[in-house]
Design a protein around this motif. Structure first.
Motif, PDB file in Angstrom:
ATOM      1  N   MET A  22       0.844  -1.193   0.000  1.00  0.00           N
ATOM      2  CA  MET A  22       0.000   0.000   0.000  1.00  0.00           C
ATOM      3  C   MET A  22       0.879   1.243   0.000  1.00  0.00           C
ATOM      4  SD  MET A  22      -2.910  -0.764   2.867  1.00  0.00           S
ATOM      5  CE  MET A  22      -3.685   0.833   2.640  1.00  0.00           C
ATOM      6  N   LEU A  23       0.403   2.249  -0.719  1.00  0.00           N
ATOM      7  CA  LEU A  23       1.138   3.518  -0.740  1.00  0.00           C
ATOM      8  C   LEU A  23       0.485   4.519   0.224  1.00  0.00           C
ATOM      9  CD1 LEU A  23       1.766   3.963  -4.573  1.00  0.00           C
ATOM     10  CD2 LEU A  23       3.318   3.053  -2.837  1.00  0.00           C
ATOM     11  N   PHE A  24       1.343   5.280   0.886  1.00  0.00           N
ATOM     12  CA  PHE A  24       0.869   6.307   1.817  1.00  0.00           C
ATOM     13  C   PHE A  24       1.602   7.607   1.539  1.00  0.00           C
ATOM     14  CE2 PHE A  24       0.068   2.365   4.036  1.00  0.00           C
ATOM     15  CZ  PHE A  24      -1.153   2.563   4.663  1.00  0.00           C
ATOM     16  N   HIS A  25       0.854   8.694   1.504  1.00  0.00           N
ATOM     17  CA  HIS A  25       1.421  10.038   1.470  1.00  0.00           C
ATOM     18  C   HIS A  25       1.606  10.449   2.925  1.00  0.00           C
ATOM     19  CE1 HIS A  25       1.055  14.448   1.477  1.00  0.00           C
ATOM     20  NE2 HIS A  25       1.416  14.442   0.223  1.00  0.00           N
ATOM     21  N   VAL A  26       2.824  10.798   3.280  1.00  0.00           N
ATOM     22  CA  VAL A  26       3.126  11.127   4.676  1.00  0.00           C
ATOM     23  C   VAL A  26       3.792  12.503   4.713  1.00  0.00           C
ATOM     24  CG1 VAL A  26       4.398  10.432   6.749  1.00  0.00           C
ATOM     25  CG2 VAL A  26       3.458   8.674   5.226  1.00  0.00           C
ATOM     26  N   GLU A  27       3.231  13.383   5.505  1.00  0.00           N
ATOM     27  CA  GLU A  27       3.846  14.703   5.703  1.00  0.00           C
ATOM     28  C   GLU A  27       4.376  14.780   7.130  1.00  0.00           C
ATOM     29  OE1 GLU A  27       1.625  18.111   4.330  1.00  0.00           O
ATOM     30  OE2 GLU A  27       2.532  19.383   5.862  1.00  0.00           O
ATOM     31  N   MET A  28       5.664  15.039   7.242  1.00  0.00           N
ATOM     32  CA  MET A  28       6.305  15.102   8.563  1.00  0.00           C
ATOM     33  C   MET A  28       6.819  16.514   8.804  1.00  0.00           C
ATOM     34  SD  MET A  28       8.746  11.765   8.305  1.00  0.00           S
ATOM     35  CE  MET A  28       8.342  10.488   7.125  1.00  0.00           C
ATOM     36  N   THR A  29       6.426  17.067   9.924  1.00  0.00           N
ATOM     37  CA  THR A  29       6.932  18.374  10.348  1.00  0.00           C
ATOM     38  C   THR A  29       7.772  18.178  11.598  1.00  0.00           C
ATOM     39  OG1 THR A  29       4.961  19.458   9.461  1.00  0.00           O
ATOM     40  CG2 THR A  29       6.266  20.705  11.056  1.00  0.00           C
ATOM     41  N   VAL A  30       9.017  18.623  11.521  1.00  0.00           N
ATOM     42  CA  VAL A  30       9.949  18.415  12.636  1.00  0.00           C
ATOM     43  C   VAL A  30       9.906  19.617  13.574  1.00  0.00           C
ATOM     44  CG1 VAL A  30      12.327  17.861  13.260  1.00  0.00           C
ATOM     45  CG2 VAL A  30      11.433  17.106  11.036  1.00  0.00           C
ATOM     46  N   ASN A  31       9.736  19.317  14.854  1.00  0.00           N
ATOM     47  CA  ASN A  31       9.691  20.371  15.883  1.00  0.00           C
ATOM     48  C   ASN A  31      10.694  20.036  16.981  1.00  0.00           C
ATOM     49  OD1 ASN A  31       7.175  21.653  14.807  1.00  0.00           O
ATOM     50  ND2 ASN A  31       6.286  19.690  15.402  1.00  0.00           N
ATOM     51  N   LEU A  32      11.958  20.294  16.723  1.00  0.00           N
ATOM     52  CA  LEU A  32      12.951  20.031  17.767  1.00  0.00           C
ATOM     53  C   LEU A  32      12.836  21.107  18.849  1.00  0.00           C
ATOM     54  CD1 LEU A  32      16.124  19.041  15.696  1.00  0.00           C
ATOM     55  CD2 LEU A  32      14.569  17.544  16.955  1.00  0.00           C
ATOM     56  N   PRO A  33      12.943  20.699  20.106  1.00  0.00           N
ATOM     57  CA  PRO A  33      12.862  21.711  21.177  1.00  0.00           C
ATOM     58  C   PRO A  33      13.975  22.741  21.017  1.00  0.00           C
ATOM     59  CG  PRO A  33      12.833  19.473  22.078  1.00  0.00           C
ATOM     60  CD  PRO A  33      13.125  19.343  20.615  1.00  0.00           C
ATOM     61  N   HIS A  34      13.649  23.996  21.264  1.00  0.00           N
ATOM     62  CA  HIS A  34      14.641  25.063  21.082  1.00  0.00           C
ATOM     63  C   HIS A  34      15.826  24.916  22.032  1.00  0.00           C
ATOM     64  CE1 HIS A  34      12.165  27.014  18.158  1.00  0.00           C
ATOM     65  NE2 HIS A  34      11.149  27.042  18.995  1.00  0.00           N
ATOM     66  N   ASP A  35      15.576  24.243  23.172  1.00  0.00           N
ATOM     67  CA  ASP A  35      16.661  24.107  24.146  1.00  0.00           C
ATOM     68  C   ASP A  35      17.419  22.779  24.002  1.00  0.00           C
ATOM     69  OD1 ASP A  35      14.650  22.467  25.011  1.00  0.00           O
ATOM     70  OD2 ASP A  35      14.644  23.191  27.095  1.00  0.00           O
ATOM     71  N   MET A  36      17.156  22.035  22.915  1.00  0.00           N
ATOM     72  CA  MET A  36      17.912  20.793  22.702  1.00  0.00           C
ATOM     73  C   MET A  36      19.362  21.140  22.356  1.00  0.00           C
ATOM     74  SD  MET A  36      17.316  17.694  19.974  1.00  0.00           S
ATOM     75  CE  MET A  36      16.010  16.870  20.851  1.00  0.00           C
ATOM     76  N   ALA A  37      20.296  20.414  22.982  1.00  0.00           N
ATOM     77  CA  ALA A  37      21.722  20.670  22.711  1.00  0.00           C
ATOM     78  C   ALA A  37      22.012  20.399  21.236  1.00  0.00           C
ATOM     79  CB  ALA A  37      22.573  19.762  23.585  1.00  0.00           C
ATOM     80  N   PRO A  38      22.763  21.302  20.582  1.00  0.00           N
ATOM     81  CA  PRO A  38      23.057  21.112  19.155  1.00  0.00           C
ATOM     82  C   PRO A  38      23.670  19.743  18.844  1.00  0.00           C
ATOM     83  CG  PRO A  38      23.712  23.304  19.858  1.00  0.00           C
ATOM     84  CD  PRO A  38      23.281  22.581  21.094  1.00  0.00           C
ATOM     85  N   ALA A  39      24.517  19.240  19.746  1.00  0.00           N
ATOM     86  CA  ALA A  39      25.152  17.941  19.498  1.00  0.00           C
ATOM     87  C   ALA A  39      24.106  16.822  19.478  1.00  0.00           C
ATOM     88  CB  ALA A  39      26.206  17.660  20.562  1.00  0.00           C
ATOM     89  N   GLN A  40      23.110  16.916  20.356  1.00  0.00           N
ATOM     90  CA  GLN A  40      22.055  15.893  20.382  1.00  0.00           C
ATOM     91  C   GLN A  40      21.202  15.977  19.121  1.00  0.00           C
ATOM     92  OE1 GLN A  40      19.261  16.166  23.644  1.00  0.00           O
ATOM     93  NE2 GLN A  40      18.135  14.353  22.964  1.00  0.00           N
TER      94      GLN A  40
END
Ligand SMILES: O=C(O)CC1=CCC(=O)O1
Length: 96
Positions: A1-19
């Motif tokens: 089966m085919l699926f159209h998937v839209e993903m929006t990424v919301n990384l926390p603003h306080d996440m360490a850049p290395a992580q």
């Protein structure tokens, strides 16, 4: 089966850049593996957004869910799924 998937990424603003970098690198590795396996058929950036539009080819809804849950960015994404079926006017042979 085919699926159209839209993903929006919301990384926390306080996440360490290395992580964040580590998560993105692991996401890329898994995404490229799924593309090589024919599961992640298309991956497109939505211009101007930290979001993508993708086409997945999996056996059923549960398989899509399980696949999406393997993504390292899954906890940080809003995901909209649209199941697809073949259009009667399509001339493509590869979208069955
Ligand atoms: O950058 C994104 O849209 C999220 C993502 C999906 C696959 C990947 O490598 O990053």
């Amino acid at each position: 089966m085919l699926f159209h998937v839209e993903m929006t990424v919301n990384l926390p603003h306080d996440m360490a850049p290395a992580q964040a970098d580590q998560l993105k690198a692991r996401e890329k590795e898994i995404a490229q593996g799924l593309q090589r396996d024919g599961v992640w058929r298309h991956l497109w950036r939505i211009a101007g957004r930290y979001a993508n539009v993708s086409i997945f080819d999996v056996t059923d809804n549960a398989a899509l869910h399980d696949t999406l849950m393997t993504l390292p960015l899954f906890p940080y994404m809003d995901i909209v799924v649209r199941p697809l079926c073949r259009h009667g006017s399509s001339i493509r042979e590869d979208d069955r």
